[in-house]
Design a protein around this motif. Structure first.
Motif, short mmCIF file in Angstrom:
data_model
loop_
_atom_site.label_atom_id
_atom_site.label_comp_id
_atom_site.label_asym_id
_atom_site.label_seq_id
_atom_site.Cartn_x
_atom_site.Cartn_y
_atom_site.Cartn_z
N GLY A 39 21.26 1.11 -8.58
CA GLY A 39 21.01 2.54 -8.76
C GLY A 39 19.54 2.85 -8.79
O GLY A 39 18.71 2.12 -8.23
N ALA A 40 19.18 3.94 -9.45
CA ALA A 40 17.78 4.37 -9.54
C ALA A 40 17.10 3.75 -10.75
O ALA A 40 17.71 3.60 -11.81
N CYS A 41 15.83 3.41 -10.61
CA CYS A 41 15.06 2.84 -11.72
C CYS A 41 14.82 3.91 -12.77
O CYS A 41 14.55 5.06 -12.45
N THR A 42 14.89 3.53 -14.03
CA THR A 42 14.85 4.51 -15.12
C THR A 42 13.44 4.89 -15.56
O THR A 42 13.22 6.01 -16.01
N VAL A 43 12.48 3.98 -15.44
CA VAL A 43 11.09 4.32 -15.78
C VAL A 43 10.41 4.93 -14.57
O VAL A 43 9.75 5.96 -14.65
N GLY A 44 10.56 4.29 -13.41
CA GLY A 44 10.13 4.90 -12.16
C GLY A 44 8.72 4.60 -11.70
O GLY A 44 8.39 4.87 -10.55
N ILE A 45 7.87 4.08 -12.56
CA ILE A 45 6.54 3.64 -12.16
C ILE A 45 6.31 2.23 -12.68
O ILE A 45 6.99 1.79 -13.61
N GLU A 46 5.36 1.54 -12.09
CA GLU A 46 5.15 0.14 -12.39
C GLU A 46 4.75 -0.07 -13.85
O GLU A 46 4.27 0.83 -14.53
N SER A 47 4.92 -1.31 -14.30
CA SER A 47 4.69 -1.66 -15.70
C SER A 47 3.22 -1.54 -16.10
O SER A 47 2.31 -1.62 -15.26
N THR A 48 3.00 -1.35 -17.38
CA THR A 48 1.66 -1.49 -17.95
C THR A 48 1.24 -2.95 -17.82
O THR A 48 2.03 -3.85 -18.11
N VAL A 49 0.02 -3.19 -17.36
CA VAL A 49 -0.50 -4.56 -17.30
C VAL A 49 -1.62 -4.69 -18.33
O VAL A 49 -2.62 -3.96 -18.28
N LEU A 50 -1.44 -5.62 -19.27
CA LEU A 50 -2.37 -5.80 -20.38
C LEU A 50 -2.96 -7.21 -20.35
O LEU A 50 -2.23 -8.19 -20.40
N ALA A 51 -4.27 -7.29 -20.26
CA ALA A 51 -4.96 -8.59 -20.29
C ALA A 51 -5.19 -9.01 -21.72
O ALA A 51 -5.77 -8.26 -22.52
N LEU A 52 -4.76 -10.24 -22.05
CA LEU A 52 -4.92 -10.76 -23.40
C LEU A 52 -5.98 -11.85 -23.49
O LEU A 52 -6.28 -12.33 -24.58
N HIS A 53 -6.54 -12.25 -22.36
CA HIS A 53 -7.55 -13.31 -22.36
C HIS A 53 -8.96 -12.76 -22.54
O HIS A 53 -9.91 -13.52 -22.64
N GLY A 93 0.79 -1.22 0.00
CA GLY A 93 0.00 0.00 0.00
C GLY A 93 0.82 1.27 0.00
O GLY A 93 0.28 2.35 -0.30
N TYR A 94 2.11 1.17 0.33
CA TYR A 94 2.93 2.37 0.43
C TYR A 94 3.67 2.65 -0.89
O TYR A 94 3.62 1.87 -1.83
N THR A 95 4.38 3.77 -0.89
CA THR A 95 5.06 4.22 -2.10
C THR A 95 6.08 3.20 -2.57
O THR A 95 6.89 2.70 -1.79
N SER A 96 6.06 2.89 -3.85
CA SER A 96 6.97 1.90 -4.42
C SER A 96 8.41 2.38 -4.37
O SER A 96 8.69 3.58 -4.46
N PRO A 97 9.38 1.46 -4.24
CA PRO A 97 10.79 1.83 -4.14
C PRO A 97 11.45 1.93 -5.51
O PRO A 97 11.27 1.07 -6.37
N THR A 98 12.24 2.97 -5.70
CA THR A 98 12.98 3.11 -6.95
C THR A 98 14.48 3.20 -6.73
O THR A 98 15.24 3.45 -7.66
#
Length: 431
Positions: A272-286, A247-252
């Protein structure tokens, strides 16, 4: 080249197992002289050398890191399963970059050793936090139910929230998904490794604890060389939600992970620091129409040329307890200090105990602390800095913090998604 002109041991003293030269250097290209000069003024402990062939100097082990603009350090470090022998690390502050060179003075030896040790821990069912291009993940063997259970325990995460499984090569899809459709193959070819998670029908042997009892499983291949090398060395598909308390702020950064999970996990692989900085796009294919369950860097504009129609999923409600993807809860990614979304942050310029998140320089002087996620409306930079800036203000003991939403374009859609989830739902306070 004038390596002898650089004072010995200004940067890092080496052990007998490291370079025989007794000192490590940060090299830079002549065209980046002003940047290097600026960094040295800010942090005099750095020792620089200018050369026309910095990569050659790295490969010959005459220097440790190559300085790049925007606080990057490149080193020579061949890794199994990684196509380039050069790794580039990003940092939010110069002090962070300097600290990294002190911790890993000989990256060509230090990093492969750490990867080997951490991969062994994963194979033994232990938990290891590691960097991806999005955020740091808390990894455990996806085929080991006890290891997966340990992830939920370390994060204090509810079991109804499924995990994303990370792989390093396509052969690891065997035993994870029931089948790989033509759509999935096209997306993998275009976007993997990268910040795109695909939700597909799961293979029967995938444990229900990984998928929260769903008949689908979320899988991605991260675009971070340390992550790929670690997963490959472990020999396992790795379940890995963000490496923070639920629930808390994600770590980068690795330090973010230590702040919340120190003592709960076996190791942290620092990249080091993450380059995108926010979580991945999640795409449902089913689904009948491919559906974005969680927005990220890769949006509808990038997906439609391959898929045609793409839908956006509705936000989960506060009582929903069946999820196909992580990050669907109404409240998530929240700091301890209340965050309010406001139309105009300038109304708080006289508040000493209110922090302000800005995506551009608006020409206003604030009495309270300001954290820039971008100085010039650069949404890519804003995404990379978002969680780092929120955590920075969150550590200051402020009454609350404020921020305005970004334009709903490109990765701005995903940034706003995270801000809305992180923001308190209480009425906006006055100064």
């Amino acid at each position: 080249m004038h390596t002898t002109m650089v004072p010995v041991s200004m940067l890092v003293q080496c052990t007998a197992n490291n370079f025989a030269s007794a000192s490590l250097l940060v090299v830079y290209k002549p065209e980046e002289h002003k940047s290097a000069e600026h960094y040295q003024k800010l942090y005099s402990a750095f020792s620089f050398i200018e050369t026309e062939e910095p990569l050659t100097l790295l490969e010959k082990e005459k220097a440790s890191y190559l300085l790049g603009e925007n606080l990057t350090l490149t080193c020579y470090c061949p890794l199994s399963g990684v196509t380039t022998p050069y790794l580039t690390f990003h940092f939010h502050t110069l002090e962070d970059a300097y600290t990294y060179t002190r911790l890993y003075p000989n990256p060509a030896i230090d990093l492969p050793r750490l990867i080997k040790e951490d991969a062994k821990l994963l194979a033994e069912g232990k938990l290891v936090a590691f960097p991806t291009e999005t955020v740091y993940g808390l990894g455990g063997d996806a085929t080991n139910e006890e290891a997966v259970r340990g992830i939920f325990a370390a994060k204090e995460r509810p079991f109804f929230d499924p995990l994303i499984v990370h792989i390093a090569e396509l052969s690891q899809l065997d035993g994870l998904v029931a089948e790989v459709s033509d759509q999935a193959k096209a997306l993998m070819e275009q976007f993997w490794p990268g910040p795109l998670t695909l939700v597909m029908k799961k293979h029967p042997q995938v444990a229900d604890i990984v998928t929260a009892g769903s008949e689908t499983v979320a899988v991605r291949m991260p675009a971070n060389p340390l992550a790929l090398a670690l997963i490959k060395a472990s020999g396992k598909p790795i379940a890995a939600p963000s490496a923070n308390r639920f629930g808390y702020t994600s770590p980068t950064t690795a330090e973010h992970v230590r702040e919340q999970l120190s003592g709960r996990i076996s190791a942290i692989l620092d990249g080091g620091a993450c380059t995108v900085g926010i979580e991945s796009t999640v795409l449902a294919l089913h689904t009948p129409i491919p559906t974005i369950l969680r927005p990220g860097k890769i949006g509808c504009e990038e997906l439609k040329p391959l898929l045609g129609e793409v839908a956006m999923a509705k936000q989960a409600g506060p009582t929903d307890t069946k999820m196909e993807s992580p990050g669907l809860l109404e409240s998530h990614y929240a700091p301890t200090t209340p965050l309010y979304l406001v139309d105009d942050v300038r109304q708080y310029q006289g508040c000493e105990d209110v922090g302000v998140l800005l995506s551009e320089d608006i020409g206003v002087s604030f009495k309270g602390p300001v954290a820039y996620i971008s100085e010039d409306k650069d949404n890519e930079k804003a995404a990379m800095r978002l969680y780092w800036a929120i955590r920075k203000l969150d550590s200051m003991g402020l009454r609350f913090m404020v921020c305005s939403l970004l334009p709903e374009q490109g990765i701005g859609v995903a940034i706003n998604n995270r801000l809305r989830k992180a923001a308190t739902k209480k009425a906006q306070p006055s100064c």
